[in-house]
Design an enzyme around this catalytic site. Structure first.
Site, short mmCIF file in Angstrom:
data_model
loop_
_atom_site.label_atom_id
_atom_site.label_comp_id
_atom_site.label_asym_id
_atom_site.label_seq_id
_atom_site.Cartn_x
_atom_site.Cartn_y
_atom_site.Cartn_z
N GLY A 57 50.67 -47.24 -16.28
CA GLY A 57 49.74 -46.46 -15.45
C GLY A 57 48.31 -46.96 -15.51
N ARG A 58 47.82 -47.19 -16.71
CA ARG A 58 46.41 -47.59 -16.86
C ARG A 58 46.18 -49.06 -16.53
NH1 ARG A 58 48.85 -46.17 -21.45
NH2 ARG A 58 49.01 -47.60 -23.20
N GLU A 75 43.75 -45.08 -24.62
CA GLU A 75 45.18 -44.79 -24.52
C GLU A 75 45.98 -46.00 -25.02
OE1 GLU A 75 47.44 -41.79 -21.58
OE2 GLU A 75 46.82 -43.61 -20.59
N LYS A 129 53.53 -42.63 -10.38
CA LYS A 129 54.63 -43.53 -10.74
C LYS A 129 55.94 -42.75 -10.85
CE LYS A 129 55.77 -46.80 -14.45
NZ LYS A 129 55.27 -47.53 -15.63
N LYS A 186 51.45 -31.75 -23.10
CA LYS A 186 51.94 -31.50 -21.74
C LYS A 186 53.17 -30.61 -21.79
CE LYS A 186 51.99 -36.04 -20.20
NZ LYS A 186 52.19 -37.13 -19.27
N HIS A 237 17.49 -42.30 -20.64
CA HIS A 237 16.74 -41.04 -20.67
C HIS A 237 17.59 -39.92 -21.24
CE1 HIS A 237 13.39 -42.72 -18.31
NE2 HIS A 237 14.35 -43.55 -17.95
N GLU A 243 50.24 -32.07 -12.52
CA GLU A 243 48.98 -31.95 -11.77
C GLU A 243 49.15 -32.51 -10.35
OE1 GLU A 243 49.37 -33.19 -14.80
OE2 GLU A 243 47.70 -32.66 -16.12
C1 G6Q Z 1 48.74 -44.36 -18.20
C2 G6Q Z 1 49.47 -43.14 -18.42
C3 G6Q Z 1 49.04 -41.96 -17.58
C4 G6Q Z 1 49.68 -41.89 -16.21
C5 G6Q Z 1 49.48 -40.48 -15.66
C6 G6Q Z 1 50.03 -40.32 -14.27
O1 G6Q Z 1 48.96 -45.41 -18.73
O2 G6Q Z 1 50.81 -43.42 -18.36
O3 G6Q Z 1 47.65 -41.86 -17.44
O4 G6Q Z 1 49.13 -42.84 -15.36
O5 G6Q Z 1 50.07 -39.56 -16.51
O6 G6Q Z 1 51.40 -40.57 -14.24
P1 G6Q Z 1 52.17 -40.68 -12.89
O7 G6Q Z 1 51.64 -41.87 -12.15
O8 G6Q Z 1 53.62 -40.85 -13.24
O9 G6Q Z 1 51.91 -39.42 -12.12
#
Ligand code: G6Q
Length: 540
Positions: free
Chosen positions: A266-267, A352, A205, A503, A383, A211
């Site tokens: 994001g989620r 989250e 986003k 972070k 199991h 990462e």
């Molecule tokens: C979700 C969070 C988080 C996000 C990641 C990736 O609700 O905001 O998990 O999706 O940190 O972020 P980017 O899509 O900006 O790389």
């Protein structure tokens, strides 16, 4: 008003020592109709909550809580595009991502539905080009491998959905997912792939996530190494992002960028352009079926009466189990191998969202909030960790999930699978008494070891068949379950401030580890010592 001054909350406190302490064994025996009464259906999903430790009084009080906490007003505010994510001053509009083309939803003077469908259409055209072989890489070879690079919300949904819908996917293509900054992740994902046939989707986003950007650069280097420095990398990279500037800076043609909006968390984004890998794998029609499933559950949540509203009931049950039965965790147990990453997906969605300690106005919560979600597919978990669920000292409510029809018919294996799901749900609820254990002929010294206390609350969630539609409906079910519980607790389920500090600290620590930069002022002794040990271990 604090939660403890609240009528229904107090009523629930009182019910905790009566109904909350009742035995499911008795509740089920004394009221055979319970199994039919505590069954609700919506968007093709059936919820059987007859094995939850509730009765009509508890349900009534929980439903009254919905009124007292303004849950329905908050729901309507979300559907209307109001800025209910107060700490980030944003609308929360994942529901707009699955509105049908002919719908309309005006936010800040703009109808967002045409925007959503414009992106979906572009994704569809692109997916078709890749799937048909019309889109070729630098050397003219067709794309056979798709690697999604993203993390958190830009990874967990895509990987979960890819695995869930594998039966519907193009089996001639390979899909891989890279998320971790641990180099192992990308190395293992691409080691057997031909760069000439590989397309990377950089899903971020913000397009600034450490990462993802690190892995995207590594992927770009790999493509250049394989295809030559002058290779047209743009043919091997597309982006999913809200940040066109950064996408262009990376070297991705913004014509090959699929956008979304700040009102998609994001989620909550697997049904946005973040789902591009899903669309390439199952095709645009499959993706639209999935969106239809999401939308059907949205409509159910928006319009079904509270007492028959699946996400509302599931959200209320999670509040009851967390706050009144004092259960700190929930196990999600899908009896379907295709849902192997569903628990991991739900971990982010639930924790989250509802792992919060202050309310919308910043004042401390006066109850427990989001429980810990975890799980594995059945029968594997049986199991491994079910022992603790059955006989451990913590009571762990379970969501048992299965599909009536198998996608892979292998003799009577599906019947065996479902027999296990139903047997476990029964044992969670009923357990095994001392008398029963004795009657089974257990030697006296083993009796205490074989007693099963039971009374483990459990919901059984069933769908006819795992389809893209069903997956959409299931994900939306949990999205709105999380919403409901968060609304009762009065927290902001859509921010995630708690993930920032670590972070930022990592960014500061990296130069210390790599180049021996001096420790920042005020660094704690444990961290400084650990940095020194690591540097010594690496011979620096
Ligand atoms: C979700 C969070 C988080 C996000 C990641 C990736 O609700 O905001 O998990 O999706 O940190 O972020 P980017 O899509 O900006 O790389």
């Amino acid at each position: 008003m604090t939660q403890t001054e609240n009528g229904s909350w107090d009523r629930l406190q009182a019910l905790k020592s009566t109904v909350g302490a009742a035995q499911l064994r008795d509740l089920l025996a004394d009221d055979p109709e319970r199994a039919e009464r505590m069954l609700v259906e919506g968007a093709g999903v059936t919820l059987d909550f007859s094995r939850q430790r509730v009765d009509s009084q508890v349900l009534q009080a929980l439903l009254a809580l919905v009124d007292e906490r303004g849950v329905l007003q908050r729901r309507d505010a979300m559907f209307a595009g109001e800025k209910i994510n107060v700490t980030e001053d944003r609308s929360v509009l994942h529901i707009a991502l699955r509105l049908p083309r002919e719908a309309s939803l005006v936010v800040d003077g703009t109808d967002v539905v045409p925007e959503v469908h414009k992106v979906l259409d572009r994704m569809g055209a692109f997916s078709d080009r890749v799937r048909s072989g019309e889109w070729v890489g630098h050397t003219g070879k067709r794309i056979r491998n798709v690697v999604n690079i993203g993390i958190g919300g830009s990874d967990l949904g895509p990987v979960m959905a890819y695995l869930a819908l594998q039966d519907y996917s193009d089996r001639d293509m390979v899909f891989r997912f890279v998320s971790n900054v641990d180099g192992t992740d990308i190395v293992e994902a691409i080691r057997d792939l031909d760069p000439a046939e590989t397309l990377f989707i950089v899903a971020s986003k913000t397009f600034t996530t450490l990462e993802t950007m690190t892995n995207a650069s590594a992927a770009r280097d790999w493509v250049r190494q394989g295809l030559g420095d002058d290779a047209d990398v743009a043919k091997h990279f597309v982006a999913v992002s809200t940040n066109a500037e950064k996408v262009a800076e990376f070297g991705i043609d913004t014509d090959n960028m699929f956008g979304f909006w700040e009102w998609v968390g994001g989620r909550y984004s697997m049904d946005s352009a973040i789902g591009l890998s899903t669309m390439i794998s199952v095709g645009p029609d499959g993706f639209h079926d999935m969106l239809a499933g999401f939308h059907a559950m949205d409509e159910h949540f928006r319009t079904a009466p509270p007492a028959e509203n699946l996400p509302l009931l599931m959200g209320l049950l999670s509040v009851w189990n967390r706050d009144f039965l004092d259960c700190p965790t929930v196990a999600v147990l899908p009896y379907d191998q295709y849902l192997s990453r569903f628990p991991a997906y739900l971990q982010q969605l639930t924790m989250e969202s509802n792992g919060k300690r202050v309310k919308l106005d910043g004042s401390p919560v006066d109850s427990q909030t989001g429980p810990i979600y975890w799980g594995e597919p059945g029968t594997n978990g049986q199991h491994s960790f079910y022992q603790l669920i059955h006989q451990g000292t913590s009571v762990i409510p379970c969501d048992v999930l299965f599909f009536n029809e198998p996608l892979n018919k292998m003799g009577d294996q599906h019947d065996l699978l479902i027999a296990n799901a139903l047997a476990q749900a029964a044992v969670f609820a009923l357990g095994r008494t001392e008398d029963e254990v004795r009657a089974d002929g257990a030697p006296e010294k083993l009796v205490p070891h074989k007693v099963m206390p039971g009374n483990r609350p459990c919901s059984v969630i069933t769908v006819q068949k795992l389809t893209p539609f069903a997956l959409g409906a299931l994900v939306a079910l949990y999205e709105h379950t999380v919403f409901t519980a968060g609304a009762v607790w009065g927290i902001d389920s859509f921010d995630q401030w708690g993930v920032e500090l670590g972070k930022a600290m990592a960014v500061g620590l990296a130069p210390q580890l790599i180049s021996g930069d001096p420790a920042p002022a005020g660094q704690d002794a444990a961290t400084s010592a650990a940095v020194a040990r690591y540097r010594a271990a690496r011979g620096r």
